[in-house]
Design a protein around this motif. Structure first.
Motif, PDB file in Angstrom:
ATOM      1  N   GLU A   1      -0.085  -2.130  14.655  1.00 42.57           N
ATOM      2  CA  GLU A   1      -0.109  -1.286  13.251  1.00 42.57           C
ATOM      3  C   GLU A   1      -1.072  -2.002  12.483  1.00 42.57           C
ATOM      4  O   GLU A   1      -0.607  -3.013  11.732  1.00 42.57           O
ATOM      5  CB  GLU A   1       1.366  -1.487  12.747  1.00 42.57           C
ATOM      6  CG  GLU A   1       1.380  -0.295  11.613  1.00 42.57           C
ATOM      7  CD  GLU A   1       2.709  -0.316  11.105  1.00 42.57           C
ATOM      8  OE1 GLU A   1       2.956   0.176   9.804  1.00 42.57           O
ATOM      9  OE2 GLU A   1       3.616  -0.608  11.650  1.00 42.57           O
TER      10      GLU A   1
ATOM     11  N   ASP B   1      -2.695  -1.412   9.879  1.00 43.12           N
ATOM     12  CA  ASP B   1      -2.304  -1.253   8.350  1.00 43.12           C
ATOM     13  C   ASP B   1      -1.363  -2.447   7.808  1.00 43.12           C
ATOM     14  O   ASP B   1      -1.300  -2.843   6.678  1.00 43.12           O
ATOM     15  CB  ASP B   1      -1.803   0.018   7.737  1.00 43.12           C
ATOM     16  CG  ASP B   1      -2.759   1.148   7.867  1.00 43.12           C
ATOM     17  OD1 ASP B   1      -4.010   0.827   8.057  1.00 43.12           O
ATOM     18  OD2 ASP B   1      -2.476   2.144   7.895  1.00 43.12           O
TER      19      ASP B   1
ATOM     20  N   GLU C   1      -1.955  -5.332   7.918  1.00 43.81           N
ATOM     21  CA  GLU C   1      -2.749  -6.574   7.767  1.00 43.81           C
ATOM     22  C   GLU C   1      -2.779  -6.522   6.160  1.00 43.81           C
ATOM     23  O   GLU C   1      -2.669  -7.729   5.494  1.00 43.81           O
ATOM     24  CB  GLU C   1      -4.156  -6.528   8.225  1.00 43.81           C
ATOM     25  CG  GLU C   1      -4.308  -6.657   9.732  1.00 43.81           C
ATOM     26  CD  GLU C   1      -5.867  -6.654   9.996  1.00 43.81           C
ATOM     27  OE1 GLU C   1      -6.679  -6.375   9.058  1.00 43.81           O
ATOM     28  OE2 GLU C   1      -5.774  -7.091  11.138  1.00 43.81           O
ATOM     29  N   GLU C   2      -2.344  -5.357   5.380  1.00 46.44           N
ATOM     30  CA  GLU C   2      -2.161  -5.507   3.813  1.00 46.44           C
ATOM     31  C   GLU C   2      -0.925  -6.215   3.523  1.00 46.44           C
ATOM     32  O   GLU C   2      -0.997  -6.449   2.268  1.00 46.44           O
ATOM     33  CB  GLU C   2      -2.507  -3.767   3.728  1.00 46.44           C
ATOM     34  CG  GLU C   2      -3.763  -3.113   3.858  1.00 46.44           C
ATOM     35  CD  GLU C   2      -4.014  -1.779   3.355  1.00 46.44           C
ATOM     36  OE1 GLU C   2      -3.053  -1.663   2.421  1.00 46.44           O
ATOM     37  OE2 GLU C   2      -4.379  -0.944   3.923  1.00 46.44           O
TER      38      GLU C   2
ATOM     39  N   THR D   1       0.394  -6.645  13.981  1.00 46.03           N
ATOM     40  CA  THR D   1      -1.089  -5.917  13.611  1.00 46.03           C
ATOM     41  C   THR D   1      -1.776  -5.318  14.615  1.00 46.03           C
ATOM     42  O   THR D   1      -2.564  -4.314  14.032  1.00 46.03           O
ATOM     43  CB  THR D   1      -1.725  -7.114  12.745  1.00 46.03           C
ATOM     44  OG1 THR D   1      -2.285  -8.039  13.686  1.00 46.03           O
ATOM     45  CG2 THR D   1      -1.094  -7.740  11.588  1.00 46.03           C
TER      46      THR D   1
ATOM     47  N   GLY E   1       0.772  -0.930  -0.156  1.00 45.54           N
ATOM     48  CA  GLY E   1       0.122   0.025  -0.165  1.00 45.54           C
ATOM     49  C   GLY E   1       0.879   1.239  -0.037  1.00 45.54           C
ATOM     50  O   GLY E   1       1.600   1.567  -0.876  1.00 45.54           O
ATOM     51  N   ASN E   2       0.574   2.104   1.126  1.00 45.24           N
ATOM     52  CA  ASN E   2       1.455   3.390   1.156  1.00 45.24           C
ATOM     53  C   ASN E   2       2.394   3.311   2.280  1.00 45.24           C
ATOM     54  O   ASN E   2       3.063   4.073   2.951  1.00 45.24           O
ATOM     55  CB  ASN E   2       0.663   4.595   1.447  1.00 45.24           C
ATOM     56  CG  ASN E   2      -0.252   4.713   0.226  1.00 45.24           C
ATOM     57  OD1 ASN E   2       0.142   4.680  -1.092  1.00 45.24           O
ATOM     58  ND2 ASN E   2      -1.657   5.196   0.672  1.00 45.24           N
ATOM     59  N   ALA E   3       2.871   2.046   2.619  1.00 43.27           N
ATOM     60  CA  ALA E   3       3.868   1.865   3.721  1.00 43.27           C
ATOM     61  C   ALA E   3       4.522   0.706   3.550  1.00 43.27           C
ATOM     62  O   ALA E   3       4.671   0.258   2.370  1.00 43.27           O
ATOM     63  CB  ALA E   3       2.945   1.462   5.021  1.00 43.27           C
TER      64      ALA E   3
END
Length: 409
Positions: A329, A331, A333-334, A326, A277-279
């Motif tokens: 954080e 996110d 999980e993506e 998770t 994603g974005n991370a």
């Protein structure tokens, strides 16, 4: 008043008059006991007494070696005295005596009946009174087995009948509590007879009484706790470290086929930053690898020490962050790459360690053992685009398993 006094006086003496007429209670009881004594002394001899005395006479003549008299007494007790309510002999006694009296035809005919032991299984039949007949006859028969064998061989009988009588003699003279070796020897002789004379009239008796072989049932099971090492190839190796697994497995057996059900949990780390994603899933983060598997195996070798079973099946491979990470954080999980169909094949090698003291797969007799399992599995995951590589898994497990034992007729 005078008349009233006379009547009262007579009534007072009435009990005394009655006692004098009938006698005292103690006299009545004594008279009753005397009558019972006379009845007992005059009681005719019962079937049980006749059988007991006949057995004593037979035993005396047997010890004297008068087998003709033994034959006469045996026939009389069996034919004239024994009834549906009274047994004159136990079956083993009757069979053993028949070898000494050489009543082979009667012995063979009785055993060839559909249920030769039925007369001895009557629920309310009264057995003979305890005596030494059984032990004396069996002990002398064991000591004179060669003589009894020669008499059978010299008898005017068919070869099949002679061989059965010798097999039956071995069966009679073995101890009640046989060792495994003694029963195995008897089973081998029984199998040889059944093979040489299939569908003979003696087959039901042999299978029900002489041959006693316990074999594993078709169904069985096992369990295993394992650990080991998982090796990655392809670009998966660039993203994730090799893994150390822990898991539990259950086996379901049907004949030589096995269903292996395994829950494989691997512990590893990321080897680089993995963008999602974005991370970014950072380098050296913990990774959990889940590979649940169901495979079919076949036992190709099974000895006292080893069992070998190759297998093939399907699994699902999933690499992702830990729940702990998770939760901190969400996110992350993506970053989970998801569960993907995985084809698996390999080999199990079980080293048998010994028999457990308690049952593993049943509450009855079973053929079971502890084992140390060495397992190699080649896993071919169907990765999403961008991922390549195989998983080579080596595990060592400790477990136990087996199959219930059933009597083979």
């Amino acid at each position: 008043m005078k008349i009233k006094r006379i009547i009262t006086d007579r009534l007072c003496h009435l009990p005394l008059l009655l006692i004098c007429w009938w006698g005292s209670p103690a006299d009545a009881a004594a008279q009753q006991n005397e009558n019972l004594r006379k009845e007992i002394l005059g009681y005719k001899e019962s079937q049980a007494d006749l059988i007991s005395k006949g057995r004593r006479l037979l035993l005396d003549r047997f010890m004297e070696g008068d087998y003709q008299k033994v034959k006469e007494v045996k026939a009389y007790l069996q034919q004239e005295v024994a009834t549906k309510d009274y047994l004159a002999f136990y079956p083993v006694e009757l069979w053993a005596l028949s070898y000494w009296t050489q009543d082979y035809a009667d012995l063979l005919n009785s055993i060839a009946q559909p249920d030769t032991l039925a007369p001895f299984r009557r629920e309310h039949a009264i057995p003979p009174l305890p005596d030494k007949l059984f032990q004396v006859v069996i002990d002398r028969s064991r000591a004179s087995k060669d003589l009894l064998t020669q008499q059978v061989l010299q008898a005017d009988l068919r070869k099949m009948d002679k061989e059965f009588l010798l097999l039956q003699l071995d069966y009679l003279l073995q101890p009640r509590q046989k060792t495994e070796q003694e029963q195995d020897s008897l089973n081998q002789k029984a199998d040889a007879f059944l093979s040489g004379y299939p569908y003979s009239q003696y087959e039901p008796f042999i299978r029900s009484n002489i041959r006693y072989k316990m074999v594993p049932a078709k169904w069985g099971g096992a369990f295993e706790f394992f650990t080991g090492y998982g090796h990655l190839t392809g670009n998966m190796r660039q993203s994730f470290s090799n893994m150390v697994p822990m898991g539990i497995a259950f086996d379901v057996y049907y004949k030589d086929w096995v269903l292996f059900l395994r829950n494989y949990i691997g512990f590893g780390f990321t080897r680089r930053d993995i963008p999602y994603g974005n991370a970014v899933w950072e380098n050296d983060s913990q990774v959990r690898i889940f590979i649940p598997e169901a495979s079919i195996g076949y036992v190709v070798a099974d000895t006292k020490r080893w069992k070998v079973s190759p297998f093939a099946g399907v699994a699902a491979s999933n690499f992702g962050p830990t729940q702990h990470d998770t939760e901190k954080e969400p996110d992350l999980e993506e970053a989970d790459i998801g569960a993907h169909i995985t084809y698996a094949a390999g080999l199990n090698l079980d080293l048998k360690l010994g028999k457990p003291k308690t049952a593993i797969v049943s509450v009855q007799q079973e053929r079971s053992y502890w084992f140390l399992r060495f397992r190699y599995s080649f896993n071919l995951p169907q990765w999403p685009t961008g991922y390549t590589g195989y998983i080579h898994s080596f595990t060592v497990g400790i477990g136990g398993g087996g199959k219930p034992l059933r009597r083979e007729y």
